[in-house]
Design an enzyme around this catalytic site. Structure first.
Site, PDB file in Angstrom:
ATOM      1  N   ASN A   9       0.871  -1.174   0.000  1.00 23.07           N
ATOM      2  CA  ASN A   9       0.000   0.000   0.000  1.00 23.07           C
ATOM      3  C   ASN A   9       0.909   1.225   0.000  1.00 23.07           C
ATOM      4  OD1 ASN A   9      -1.809   2.049   0.496  1.00 23.07           O
ATOM      5  ND2 ASN A   9      -2.263   1.453   2.606  1.00 23.07           N
ATOM      6  N   TRP A  10       1.035   1.834  -1.167  1.00 20.89           N
ATOM      7  CA  TRP A  10       1.973   2.967  -1.285  1.00 20.89           C
ATOM      8  C   TRP A  10       1.458   4.225  -0.578  1.00 20.89           C
ATOM      9  CZ3 TRP A  10       4.200   3.215  -7.007  1.00 20.89           C
ATOM     10  CH2 TRP A  10       4.979   2.073  -7.234  1.00 20.89           C
ATOM     11  N   LYS A  11       0.169   4.265  -0.304  1.00 27.91           N
ATOM     12  CA  LYS A  11      -0.478   5.465   0.288  1.00 27.91           C
ATOM     13  C   LYS A  11      -0.210   6.686  -0.609  1.00 27.91           C
ATOM     14  CE  LYS A  11       0.171   3.445   4.806  1.00 27.91           C
ATOM     15  NZ  LYS A  11      -0.028   3.611   6.220  1.00 27.91           N
ATOM     16  N   HIS A  94      -9.621   1.139   4.738  1.00 22.31           N
ATOM     17  CA  HIS A  94      -8.370   1.366   5.467  1.00 22.31           C
ATOM     18  C   HIS A  94      -8.633   2.338   6.616  1.00 22.31           C
ATOM     19  CE1 HIS A  94      -4.268   2.563   6.366  1.00 22.31           C
ATOM     20  NE2 HIS A  94      -3.881   1.471   5.741  1.00 22.31           N
ATOM     21  N   GLU A  96      -7.036   4.760   7.666  1.00 16.98           N
ATOM     22  CA  GLU A  96      -6.807   6.171   7.318  1.00 16.98           C
ATOM     23  C   GLU A  96      -8.024   6.747   6.591  1.00 16.98           C
ATOM     24  OE1 GLU A  96      -3.017   5.583   5.373  1.00 16.98           O
ATOM     25  OE2 GLU A  96      -2.169   5.008   7.312  1.00 16.98           O
ATOM     26  N   GLU A 166      -5.578  -5.033  10.537  1.00 21.33           N
ATOM     27  CA  GLU A 166      -4.570  -3.990  10.726  1.00 21.33           C
ATOM     28  C   GLU A 166      -4.853  -3.213  12.015  1.00 21.33           C
ATOM     29  OE1 GLU A 166      -2.556  -2.900   6.814  1.00 21.33           O
ATOM     30  OE2 GLU A 166      -4.213  -1.525   7.084  1.00 21.33           O
ATOM     31  N   GLY A 172       2.209   2.204  10.744  1.00 16.15           N
ATOM     32  CA  GLY A 172       3.161   3.302  10.575  1.00 16.15           C
ATOM     33  C   GLY A 172       3.840   3.723  11.867  1.00 16.15           C
ATOM     34  N   SER A 212       3.197  -2.242  10.377  1.00 15.58           N
ATOM     35  CA  SER A 212       4.646  -2.233  10.601  1.00 15.58           C
ATOM     36  C   SER A 212       5.325  -3.565  10.305  1.00 15.58           C
ATOM     37  CB  SER A 212       4.963  -1.767  12.035  1.00 15.58           C
ATOM     38  OG  SER A 212       4.535  -0.433  12.210  1.00 15.58           O
TER      39      SER A 212
HETATM   40  C1  PEP Z   1      -0.982   0.131   6.049  1.00 16.85           C
HETATM   41  O1  PEP Z   1      -1.159   1.320   6.041  1.00 16.85           O
HETATM   42  O2  PEP Z   1      -1.784  -0.611   5.459  1.00 16.85           O
HETATM   43  C2  PEP Z   1       0.168  -0.387   6.772  1.00 16.85           C
HETATM   44  C3  PEP Z   1       0.167  -1.640   7.120  1.00 16.85           C
HETATM   45  O3  PEP Z   1       1.163   0.494   7.028  1.00 16.85           O
HETATM   46  P1  PEP Z   1       2.592   0.180   7.710  1.00 16.85           P
HETATM   47  O4  PEP Z   1       3.107  -1.109   7.133  1.00 16.85           O
HETATM   48  O5  PEP Z   1       3.451   1.346   7.362  1.00 16.85           O
HETATM   49  O6  PEP Z   1       2.353   0.066   9.179  1.00 16.85           O
END
Ligand code: PEP
Length: 247
Positions: A9-11, A94, A96, A166, A172, A212
């Protein structure tokens, strides 16, 4: 045997120019069909990324879409537009999007129904806040999110959907759920799917962990029985993604 999925997931990272440079370094090394490798990228990067990966086994995903077909929805993109650009996966729900962009469980449910009807594979995110975990509300929260997400989703579509657990406190932040904590929730999600549908579907659906994941912890997390891969944020825009794919 469930095929593993490693989805990046590049965001809101990577200009088209940066994406070209980055993919040049990693494409050959992540080009496998032993696992499903999916790159979920910002919508403006989709045609650029498609052009680079079109002759590989890597799949293309979007980070979001809107559930209406077309019309006066300024700033939004439709399922048809994604499919036209060879997108086959889309992240839905997600944290976010839920927290920053105030997406409700109703909107998320509509997106899931639209995605499966259009033959897009939804990667459906769920997860608790730190406060909820501390108050031991993780499982009740996940139950509500999963039940809301799958409301009215016909059973013929369910095995194709992917769920990503998640925990919000792990996204993050550099804090990961332990492999056992992640496994506990992922096995609980599988039971929820069994209760909502049936045993067969619950054994077919892929459940990922995200939060993470990095090249050092991926192997242990992915070794768990009910974890079928990962949704990777920060590490998916680094060459570390290659090691995660190989983990
Ligand atoms: C995500 O946003 O889906 C995610 C898992 O981010 P990160 O790996 O940076 O925690």
């Amino acid at each position: 045997m469930r095929k593993r999925v490693i989805a990046g997931n590049w965001k809101m990272n990577m200009t088209g120019t940066e994406a070209k440079k980055f993919l040049k370094k990693i494409v050959e090394k992540i080009n496998t069909d032993k696992k499903e490798i999916v790159l979920c990228v910002p919508s403006i990067d989709i045609p650029i990324v498609n052009n680079i990966i079109k002759n590989t086994k890597i799949k293309l995903g979007a980070e979001n879409f809107y559930f209406e077909n077309r019309g006066a929805y300024t700033g939004e993109i439709s399922a048809e537009m994604l499919i036209d650009q060879k997108v086959s996966y889309v992240i839905i729900g997600h944290s976010e999007r839920r927290q920053i962009f105030k997406e409700t469980s109703k909107m998320i449910n509509k997106k899931i129904i639209k995605a499966v009807e259009e033959n897009l594979i939804p990667i459906i995110c769920c997860g608790e806040t730190l406060k909820q975990r501390e108050k031991k509300e993780t499982l009740s929260h996940i139950k509500k999110q999963i039940e809301d997400a799958y409301k009215g989703v016909d059973e013929k579509y369910v095995k194709k959907t992917i769920i990503a657990y998640e925990p919000i406190w792990a996204i993050g932040t550099g804090k990961t759920a332990t492999a056992d904590e992640a496994e506990d929730v992922c096995s609980y999600i599988r039971k929820l799917i069994k209760n909502l549908y049936d045993e067969k579907i619950s054994q077919e659906i892929r459940i990922l962990y995200g939060g993470s994941v990095n090249k050092n912890n991926a192997k242990e997390i992915f070794s768990k029985e009910n974890i079928d891969g990962g949704l990777i944020g920060g590490a998916s825009i680094k060459e570390d993604f290659i090691d995660i794919v190989k983990a």
